[in-house]
Design an enzyme around this catalytic site. Structure first.
Site, PDB file in Angstrom:
ATOM      1  CB  SER A 222      -0.889  -0.018   1.255  1.00 29.78           C
ATOM      2  OG  SER A 222      -1.719   1.105   1.282  1.00 29.78           O
TER       3      SER A 222
ATOM      4  N   GLY B 170      12.481   0.131   3.412  1.00 26.71           N
ATOM      5  CA  GLY B 170      13.621  -0.311   2.615  1.00 26.71           C
ATOM      6  C   GLY B 170      14.448  -1.365   3.333  1.00 26.71           C
TER       7      GLY B 170
ATOM      8  CE  LYS C 244       1.176  -1.826   6.042  1.00 28.41           C
ATOM      9  NZ  LYS C 244       1.508  -1.334   4.713  1.00 28.41           N
TER      10      LYS C 244
ATOM     11  N   GLY D  32       8.604  -5.027   4.097  1.00 26.48           N
ATOM     12  CA  GLY D  32       9.728  -4.365   4.757  1.00 26.48           C
ATOM     13  C   GLY D  32      11.026  -4.754   4.089  1.00 26.48           C
ATOM     14  N   GLY D  33      11.445  -3.923   3.130  1.00 27.16           N
ATOM     15  CA  GLY D  33      12.770  -4.082   2.539  1.00 27.16           C
ATOM     16  C   GLY D  33      12.910  -5.201   1.538  1.00 27.16           C
TER      17      GLY D  33
ATOM     18  CG  LEU E 273      -3.189   7.860   6.203  1.00 27.78           C
ATOM     19  CD1 LEU E 273      -4.383   7.584   7.118  1.00 27.78           C
ATOM     20  CD2 LEU E 273      -3.073   6.753   5.170  1.00 27.78           C
TER      21      LEU E 273
ATOM     22  CG  ASN F 162       2.747   0.181  10.231  1.00 30.05           C
ATOM     23  OD1 ASN F 162       3.195   1.295  10.033  1.00 30.05           O
ATOM     24  ND2 ASN F 162       1.624  -0.247   9.710  1.00 30.05           N
TER      25      ASN F 162
ATOM     26  CB  CYS G 109      -5.509   5.739  11.148  1.00 33.62           C
ATOM     27  SG  CYS G 109      -5.436   5.261   9.434  1.00 33.62           S
TER      28      CYS G 109
ATOM     29  CG  ASN H 105       6.917   7.170   4.092  1.00 32.59           C
ATOM     30  OD1 ASN H 105       5.752   7.427   4.358  1.00 32.59           O
ATOM     31  ND2 ASN H 105       7.486   6.025   4.429  1.00 32.59           N
TER      32      ASN H 105
HETATM   33  C1  LIG Z   1       5.574   6.752   0.221  1.00 30.17           C
HETATM   34  C2  LIG Z   1       4.938   5.660   1.041  1.00 30.17           C
HETATM   35  C3  LIG Z   1       3.554   5.680   1.275  1.00 30.17           C
HETATM   36  C4  LIG Z   1       2.946   4.687   2.027  1.00 30.17           C
HETATM   37  N1  LIG Z   1       1.582   4.715   2.212  1.00 30.17           N
HETATM   38  C5  LIG Z   1       0.965   3.712   2.903  1.00 30.17           C
HETATM   39  C6  LIG Z   1      -0.459   3.705   3.069  1.00 30.17           C
HETATM   40  O1  LIG Z   1      -1.201   4.578   2.593  1.00 30.17           O
HETATM   41  N2  LIG Z   1      -1.029   2.686   3.783  1.00 30.17           N
HETATM   42  C7  LIG Z   1      -0.256   1.674   4.316  1.00 30.17           C
HETATM   43  O2  LIG Z   1      -0.814   0.763   4.943  1.00 30.17           O
HETATM   44  N3  LIG Z   1       1.111   1.645   4.162  1.00 30.17           N
HETATM   45  C8  LIG Z   1       1.725   2.643   3.480  1.00 30.17           C
HETATM   46  N4  LIG Z   1       3.109   2.614   3.312  1.00 30.17           N
HETATM   47  C9  LIG Z   1       3.896   1.489   3.883  1.00 30.17           C
HETATM   48  C10 LIG Z   1       4.161   0.396   2.836  1.00 30.17           C
HETATM   49  O3  LIG Z   1       2.965  -0.269   2.470  1.00 30.17           O
HETATM   50  C11 LIG Z   1       5.160  -0.682   3.335  1.00 30.17           C
HETATM   51  O4  LIG Z   1       4.611  -1.360   4.458  1.00 30.17           O
HETATM   52  C12 LIG Z   1       6.496  -0.077   3.718  1.00 30.17           C
HETATM   53  O5  LIG Z   1       6.945   0.811   2.721  1.00 30.17           O
HETATM   54  C13 LIG Z   1       7.554  -1.155   3.960  1.00 30.17           C
HETATM   55  O6  LIG Z   1       7.881  -1.830   2.776  1.00 30.17           O
HETATM   56  P1  LIG Z   1       9.224  -1.478   1.912  1.00 30.17           P
HETATM   57  O7  LIG Z   1      10.383  -1.511   2.882  1.00 30.17           O
HETATM   58  O8  LIG Z   1       9.283  -2.561   0.884  1.00 30.17           O
HETATM   59  O9  LIG Z   1       9.037  -0.131   1.320  1.00 30.17           O
HETATM   60  C14 LIG Z   1       3.740   3.624   2.575  1.00 30.17           C
HETATM   61  C15 LIG Z   1       5.128   3.615   2.337  1.00 30.17           C
HETATM   62  C16 LIG Z   1       5.736   4.613   1.575  1.00 30.17           C
HETATM   63  C17 LIG Z   1       7.225   4.553   1.321  1.00 30.17           C
END
Ligand SMILES: Cc1cc2nc3c(=O)[nH]c(=O)nc-3n(C[C@H](O)[C@H](O)[C@H](O)COP(=O)(O)O)c2cc1C
Length: 307
Positions: A21, A221, A169, A247-248, A73, A196, A134, A69
């Site tokens: 997401s 990341g 989540k 996560g990453g 929302l 999270n 949230c 980031n």
């Molecule tokens: C720019 C950005 C926006 C995100 N927006 C949401 C969101 O609206 N809802 C949500 O549940 N997670 C959100 N996330 C979290 C991601 O879904 C994910 O759990 C998180 O980036 C970890 O994965 P990654 O390390 O592969 O990036 C967001 C992450 C990023 C970087």
């Protein structure tokens, strides 16, 4: 070709590699760069009843091994989401790939949004995601994640209001997150997202200010992968709910690591910022690896606990 279907509670997905997401847009934005049919599912960007402008810029800052980031929302609100976003989503993706993510401040907010999603799109989507990370208007940030009873009541209320599969989540950054996970399970969730992202900060030495407008923000990341793997491991031991881990994840080996820890599906997130085709590279690698297996691929789920 090996069957890579995965079952998450009452929902079945074509493969276990999802777009996370907020990092996959609404799916259709990635159409020029990737084959959307290859996503096991796309968790759409979370939306709320009212439009939210999000946090003030800067909202993204690169750090070693990841990205901070603070989006806050940002979303167009339910009316625009239903009228403008969803028709495009359903044109670009098959219904069994679509996970709609809702956010709110109170239990009533989530229930009302859940009901509306079901009334409008119930037969056309795979699952409803409750973004329980949230803040709550009365009890502040993380309430539905740090208070197991609140998490339970939220999930139970949504679960009894809709017949769609309900995924949750929540924020795993609280010490009692395993207790909260057990409460979410007792509330009737179909699946649980792990990881999270923990909070971090970057300070720009030239301006002498925090790089993010909001000061702090979650880090995503590769930096957080070991944390995510541990949480997946611990959650797998604590609850029977299928886990969707993120996560990453950059490579298929990263995804496999999460599966061995207990994930039934994985979410590829910020890796897509550098490579919009990243989820498919992960899926290609997993397919090649699983092709050589004698047992069904699902034997990998939690295999490290049995080794
Ligand atoms: C720019 C950005 C926006 C995100 N927006 C949401 C969101 O609206 N809802 C949500 O549940 N997670 C959100 N996330 C979290 C991601 O879904 C994910 O759990 C998180 O980036 C970890 O994965 P990654 O390390 O592969 O990036 C967001 C992450 C990023 C970087």
């Amino acid at each position: 070709m090996k069957n890579l279907e995965t079952r998450l509670g009452r929902a079945v997905f074509r493969n276990p590699v999802f777009g996370a997401s907020g990092c996959t847009g609404h799916g259709y934005e990635l159409a020029p760069w990737t084959d959307l049919s290859r996503f096991g599912a796309v968790s759409l960007k979370t939306f709320t009843a009212e439009p939210r402008p999000g946090n003030r810029p800067e909202r993204v800052a690169e750090v070693p091994a990841g990205v901070l980031n603070s989006i806050g929302l940002q979303n167009p609100g339910k009316d625009a989401f239903f009228a403008q976003v969803m028709p495009r989503v359903l044109e670009a993706l098959d219904g069994d790939q679509v996970i709609v993510s809702v956010g709110g401040n109170t239990v009533e907010d989530y229930v009302a949004l859940g009901r509306e999603v079901e009334a409008r799109f119930g037969g056309q989507i795979a699952a409803l995601e409750i973004n329980a990370a949230c803040p709550n208007v009365a009890h502040g940030a993380g309430y539905f994640s740090r208070e197991p009873q609140a998490a339970h009541d939220l999930v139970q209320a949504v679960r009894s209001a809709v017949s769609l599969p309900v995924f949750v989540k929540f924020n795993t950054n609280f010490e009692n997150y395993l207790e909260t996970a057990a409460a979410i399970e007792a509330g009737g969730a179909d699946a649980l997202y792990t990881t999270n992202t923990p909070l971090g900060m970057k300070i720009d030495w030239k301006t002498r200010r925090p790089a993010l407008g909001n000061g702090r923000g979650p880090i995503c990341g590769p930096a957080i992968r070991p944390i995510g793997v541990l949480r997946t491991w611990e959650l797998y031991r604590r609850v029977k709910l299928p886990l969707i881990a993120s996560g990453g994840i950059r490579t298929w080996e990263d995804a496999l690591e999460y599966m061995l820890a207990g994930a039934s599906a994985v979410g590829v997130g910020s890796a897509q910022f550098a490579n919009p085709d990243a989820a498919h590279a992960v899926l290609d690698g997993l397919e090649a690896y699983c092709f050589g297996l004698e047992e069904p691929w699902t034997a990998l789920i939690g295999a490290a606990h049995r080794a």
